[in-house]
Structures are given as C-alpha cells and as structure tokens.
Write a protein that holds these residues in place. Structure first.
Motif, PDB file in Angstrom:
ATOM      1  N   LEU A 102       0.826  -1.210   0.000  1.00 28.44           N
ATOM      2  CA  LEU A 102       0.000   0.000   0.000  1.00 28.44           C
ATOM      3  C   LEU A 102       0.861   1.262   0.000  1.00 28.44           C
ATOM      4  O   LEU A 102       0.548   2.241  -0.682  1.00 28.44           O
ATOM      5  CB  LEU A 102      -0.927   0.000   1.210  1.00 28.44           C
ATOM      6  N   ARG A 103       1.945   1.209   0.768  1.00 27.07           N
ATOM      7  CA  ARG A 103       2.861   2.352   0.829  1.00 27.07           C
ATOM      8  C   ARG A 103       3.409   2.668  -0.566  1.00 27.07           C
ATOM      9  O   ARG A 103       3.485   3.838  -0.978  1.00 27.07           O
ATOM     10  CB  ARG A 103       4.000   2.047   1.788  1.00 27.07           C
ATOM     11  N   GLN A 104       3.776   1.630  -1.294  1.00 25.92           N
ATOM     12  CA  GLN A 104       4.332   1.839  -2.629  1.00 25.92           C
ATOM     13  C   GLN A 104       3.284   2.398  -3.577  1.00 25.92           C
ATOM     14  O   GLN A 104       3.574   3.259  -4.409  1.00 25.92           O
ATOM     15  CB  GLN A 104       4.890   0.525  -3.180  1.00 25.92           C
ATOM     16  N   ARG A 105       2.053   1.939  -3.445  1.00 22.73           N
ATOM     17  CA  ARG A 105       0.986   2.456  -4.300  1.00 22.73           C
ATOM     18  C   ARG A 105       0.712   3.929  -4.007  1.00 22.73           C
ATOM     19  O   ARG A 105       0.396   4.712  -4.907  1.00 22.73           O
ATOM     20  CB  ARG A 105      -0.287   1.632  -4.104  1.00 22.73           C
ATOM     21  N   ILE A 106       0.862   4.321  -2.745  1.00 22.10           N
ATOM     22  CA  ILE A 106       0.708   5.737  -2.381  1.00 22.10           C
ATOM     23  C   ILE A 106       1.839   6.553  -2.987  1.00 22.10           C
ATOM     24  O   ILE A 106       1.617   7.602  -3.593  1.00 22.10           O
ATOM     25  CB  ILE A 106       0.667   5.896  -0.852  1.00 22.10           C
ATOM     26  N   PHE A 107       3.078   6.058  -2.851  1.00 20.94           N
ATOM     27  CA  PHE A 107       4.227   6.779  -3.396  1.00 20.94           C
ATOM     28  C   PHE A 107       4.153   6.885  -4.922  1.00 20.94           C
ATOM     29  O   PHE A 107       4.573   7.879  -5.507  1.00 20.94           O
ATOM     30  CB  PHE A 107       5.527   6.088  -2.999  1.00 20.94           C
ATOM     31  N   ASP A 127      11.451   8.382   8.650  1.00 19.19           N
ATOM     32  CA  ASP A 127      10.053   8.674   8.979  1.00 19.19           C
ATOM     33  C   ASP A 127       9.578   9.950   8.284  1.00 19.19           C
ATOM     34  O   ASP A 127       8.473   9.993   7.722  1.00 19.19           O
ATOM     35  CB  ASP A 127       9.893   8.826  10.495  1.00 19.19           C
ATOM     36  N   LEU A 128      10.395  10.987   8.317  1.00 22.01           N
ATOM     37  CA  LEU A 128      10.005  12.259   7.704  1.00 22.01           C
ATOM     38  C   LEU A 128       9.959  12.172   6.179  1.00 22.01           C
ATOM     39  O   LEU A 128       9.098  12.776   5.540  1.00 22.01           O
ATOM     40  CB  LEU A 128      10.977  13.361   8.128  1.00 22.01           C
ATOM     41  N   ARG A 129      10.879  11.407   5.611  1.00 21.42           N
ATOM     42  CA  ARG A 129      10.924  11.317   4.146  1.00 21.42           C
ATOM     43  C   ARG A 129       9.700  10.622   3.575  1.00 21.42           C
ATOM     44  O   ARG A 129       9.312  10.870   2.431  1.00 21.42           O
ATOM     45  CB  ARG A 129      12.200  10.601   3.713  1.00 21.42           C
ATOM     46  N   LYS A 130       9.083   9.746   4.352  1.00 24.77           N
ATOM     47  CA  LYS A 130       7.855   9.107   3.875  1.00 24.77           C
ATOM     48  C   LYS A 130       6.766  10.144   3.648  1.00 24.77           C
ATOM     49  O   LYS A 130       5.999  10.051   2.695  1.00 24.77           O
ATOM     50  CB  LYS A 130       7.385   8.053   4.882  1.00 24.77           C
ATOM     51  N   ILE A 131       6.710  11.136   4.529  1.00 25.53           N
ATOM     52  CA  ILE A 131       5.720  12.191   4.368  1.00 25.53           C
ATOM     53  C   ILE A 131       6.094  13.105   3.207  1.00 25.53           C
ATOM     54  O   ILE A 131       5.270  13.415   2.346  1.00 25.53           O
ATOM     55  CB  ILE A 131       5.594  13.028   5.662  1.00 25.53           C
ATOM     56  N   LEU A 132       7.353  13.511   3.162  1.00 28.62           N
ATOM     57  CA  LEU A 132       7.778  14.423   2.092  1.00 28.62           C
ATOM     58  C   LEU A 132       7.673  13.793   0.709  1.00 28.62           C
ATOM     59  O   LEU A 132       7.495  14.494  -0.279  1.00 28.62           O
ATOM     60  CB  LEU A 132       9.223  14.872   2.334  1.00 28.62           C
ATOM     61  N   ARG A 133       7.777  12.474   0.653  1.00 28.11           N
ATOM     62  CA  ARG A 133       7.723  11.812  -0.650  1.00 28.11           C
ATOM     63  C   ARG A 133       6.373  12.019  -1.332  1.00 28.11           C
ATOM     64  O   ARG A 133       6.257  11.894  -2.536  1.00 28.11           O
ATOM     65  CB  ARG A 133       8.009  10.318  -0.492  1.00 28.11           C
ATOM     66  N   LEU A 134       5.358  12.370  -0.552  1.00 27.63           N
ATOM     67  CA  LEU A 134       4.046  12.642  -1.127  1.00 27.63           C
ATOM     68  C   LEU A 134       4.051  13.923  -1.950  1.00 27.63           C
ATOM     69  O   LEU A 134       3.205  14.113  -2.817  1.00 27.63           O
ATOM     70  CB  LEU A 134       2.998  12.764  -0.009  1.00 27.63           C
ATOM     71  N   ALA A 135       5.016  14.813  -1.694  1.00 31.73           N
ATOM     72  CA  ALA A 135       5.020  16.110  -2.377  1.00 31.73           C
ATOM     73  C   ALA A 135       6.340  16.454  -3.029  1.00 31.73           C
ATOM     74  O   ALA A 135       6.398  17.306  -3.908  1.00 31.73           O
ATOM     75  CB  ALA A 135       4.664  17.213  -1.387  1.00 31.73           C
ATOM     76  N   LEU A 172      -3.084  -0.753   7.736  1.00 35.47           N
ATOM     77  CA  LEU A 172      -3.571   0.627   7.747  1.00 35.47           C
ATOM     78  C   LEU A 172      -3.195   1.339   9.044  1.00 35.47           C
ATOM     79  O   LEU A 172      -2.928   2.535   9.049  1.00 35.47           O
ATOM     80  CB  LEU A 172      -5.087   0.651   7.540  1.00 35.47           C
ATOM     81  N   LYS A 173      -3.146   0.579  10.139  1.00 41.00           N
ATOM     82  CA  LYS A 173      -2.688   1.160  11.407  1.00 41.00           C
ATOM     83  C   LYS A 173      -1.227   1.588  11.303  1.00 41.00           C
ATOM     84  O   LYS A 173      -0.832   2.644  11.811  1.00 41.00           O
ATOM     85  CB  LYS A 173      -2.851   0.155  12.542  1.00 41.00           C
ATOM     86  N   VAL A 174      -0.406   0.753  10.637  1.00 43.42           N
ATOM     87  CA  VAL A 174       1.012   1.086  10.444  1.00 43.42           C
ATOM     88  C   VAL A 174       1.148   2.357   9.622  1.00 43.42           C
ATOM     89  O   VAL A 174       1.904   3.275   9.972  1.00 43.42           O
ATOM     90  CB  VAL A 174       1.746  -0.081   9.743  1.00 43.42           C
ATOM     91  N   LEU A 175       0.399   2.440   8.514  1.00 41.08           N
ATOM     92  CA  LEU A 175       0.489   3.607   7.638  1.00 41.08           C
ATOM     93  C   LEU A 175      -0.072   4.860   8.306  1.00 41.08           C
ATOM     94  O   LEU A 175       0.390   5.967   8.041  1.00 41.08           O
ATOM     95  CB  LEU A 175      -0.239   3.330   6.325  1.00 41.08           C
ATOM     96  N   THR A 176      -1.052   4.681   9.175  1.00 40.35           N
ATOM     97  CA  THR A 176      -1.581   5.813   9.938  1.00 40.35           C
ATOM     98  C   THR A 176      -0.518   6.345  10.891  1.00 40.35           C
ATOM     99  O   THR A 176      -0.324   7.563  11.018  1.00 40.35           O
ATOM    100  CB  THR A 176      -2.845   5.400  10.715  1.00 40.35           C
ATOM    101  N   ALA A 177       0.183   5.422  11.554  1.00 39.49           N
ATOM    102  CA  ALA A 177       1.257   5.827  12.471  1.00 39.49           C
ATOM    103  C   ALA A 177       2.377   6.544  11.729  1.00 39.49           C
ATOM    104  O   ALA A 177       3.024   7.446  12.277  1.00 39.49           O
ATOM    105  CB  ALA A 177       1.807   4.611  13.203  1.00 39.49           C
TER     106      ALA A 177
END
Length: 222
Positions: A16-21, A153-161, A51-56
């Motif tokens: 799921l993480r990869q599909r989001i990225f 951890d931070l790069r996972k968020i920044l990778r969205l943008a 989904l709990k992991v991705l929420t965290a």
C-alpha cells in the motif's frame, strides 16, 4: 496485485505504501477496505493492521465512522518538516564527509553521472529515483542509525510532495548543480561545506514547491 497470506500486515503495508508513493492511491482518496482486501486477495485483518502502520507513519489518516483516507500534505506540514529534515540531512552530509571511503565516493560518482544524464534528458521520474538513491546513500555513509531512523520517517511524508518541485521552471538544472556542490564538498572531505550545501539543497526544494503552489493559485484566480 496479490499479496501472499504468509506476508501478513508488514507486506500489505509495504504494498500500500508503494501504491501511495507511485500515485496510484491519490492524496485524499478513500481506502475501501472491502475492495482492497479483494484486490490483494487477503482477509481484512492484516489489511486493518497495515492501515494502522500507515496511519502511524502519517501516510494515512483515520476518521471515526468514516474509515481511512490517503493523507494530504498541507503547506503547514511542509513548512514544519523541511527545516527539520534540512538540519538532519545536513548533519548526515557532515558525517559522510568524514566517514566515506574512496570506494564509497566512487559509488556516489556513478550515481551523480546518472543524475546528470537524467537531468539533461529531462527524465523527471528517473531523476527523482536517482536523486532519492543519492540521498539514501549519503544517509547510509553517515553511519548514524538515529539520524537514519528519524529521516526515514520524515521522508515518507515528504515523498508525497517532493517530486512535484522538480517540475518548477528551471528547477531540474538547479537541483543538479546543488547535488554537485554537495558531492564536491564530500570529495574534498569538507564536512562543514557538505553540511551547508545539503541544507541549501533541501531548503530550495521547499522554495520550489512554494513557488509551484503560488503559480497554481494564480492560474485558478486568473
């Protein structure tokens, strides 16, 4: 896409993480548990744990009685995260300049040559992937697992943008020059210079994203 049962929630989270990225699951989109479980050929139990992991991690937000949605990165999120990650990755560049072997720097040379080819051909997706690999390599060369953990951890968020900033006019060439400045400092074993160059590189990424946002607002207003 099928996930084998033995992989449990960690593999489901990875998929799921990869599909989001990759943009298959877009920011703000609803995550239909029934449809996802059917598509991945799994039960809803490992899906819910994933989904709990991705929420965290901040990639998914959960709304009571509504379900889960792909997280959207706000301007405030970016303003708060970029200064922090600039400090952290700057420190990684500092430590990498002190710790990297000649062989490891040669490996970085190969990556930078690849980056230059992608920039020249304006292959933005390929450029981004190589850019990401270079950042990962420098983080690894720092040899500081605590820095690596927090940055990850931070790069996972920044990778969205983050990839969007490469579409700003002239940004691709400027990004390449910034990377070459970091690499030049690393080769010179200039720890302070590498740290400063990396901070500049990441700070300018935020500036490029901000300019893109302003352009989009002008288009809507005009």
């Amino acid at each position: 896409m099928r996930v084998v049962p033995s992989s449990l929630h960690a593999e489901v989270a990875h998929a799921l993480r990869q599909r989001i990225f990759d943009g298959e699951l877009e920011p703000g989109s609803f995550l239909d548990e029934v449809a996802l479980a059917e598509a991945m050929q799994i039960s809803r139990t490992p899906l819910r744990e994933a989904l709990k992991v991705l929420t965290a991690e901040g990639l998914v937000r959960h709304e009571p009685r509504r379900g889960c949605f792909v997280a959207e990165v706000t301007e405030q999120d970016l303003d708060e995260i970029f200064p922090v990650i600039a400090l952290l990755e700057g420190r990684c560049a500092h430590e990498a300049a002190l710790n990297a072997t000649d062989a490891e720097l040669q490996g970085l040379q190969v990556l930078h040559e690849r980056l230059a080819r992608h920039a020249k051909a304006r292959r933005i997706n390929d450029y981004y992937e190589t850019n990401f690999a270079i950042h990962e390599a420098i983080i690894g060369l720092a040899g500081n697992r605590w820095l690596a953990q927090v940055i990850g951890d931070l790069r996972k968020i920044l990778r969205l943008a983050r990839q969007q900033q490469l579409r700003a006019p002239g940004r691709l060439a400027v990004s390449l020059s910034e990377h070459l400045a970091v690499f030049a400092a690393l080769k010179a074993r200039d720890a302070q210079g590498a740290e400063a160059a990396m901070r500049t590189h990441i700070t300018r990424q935020r500036e490029a994203l901000r300019e893109l946002t302003r352009d989009e607002r002008r288009k809507v207003a005009g």
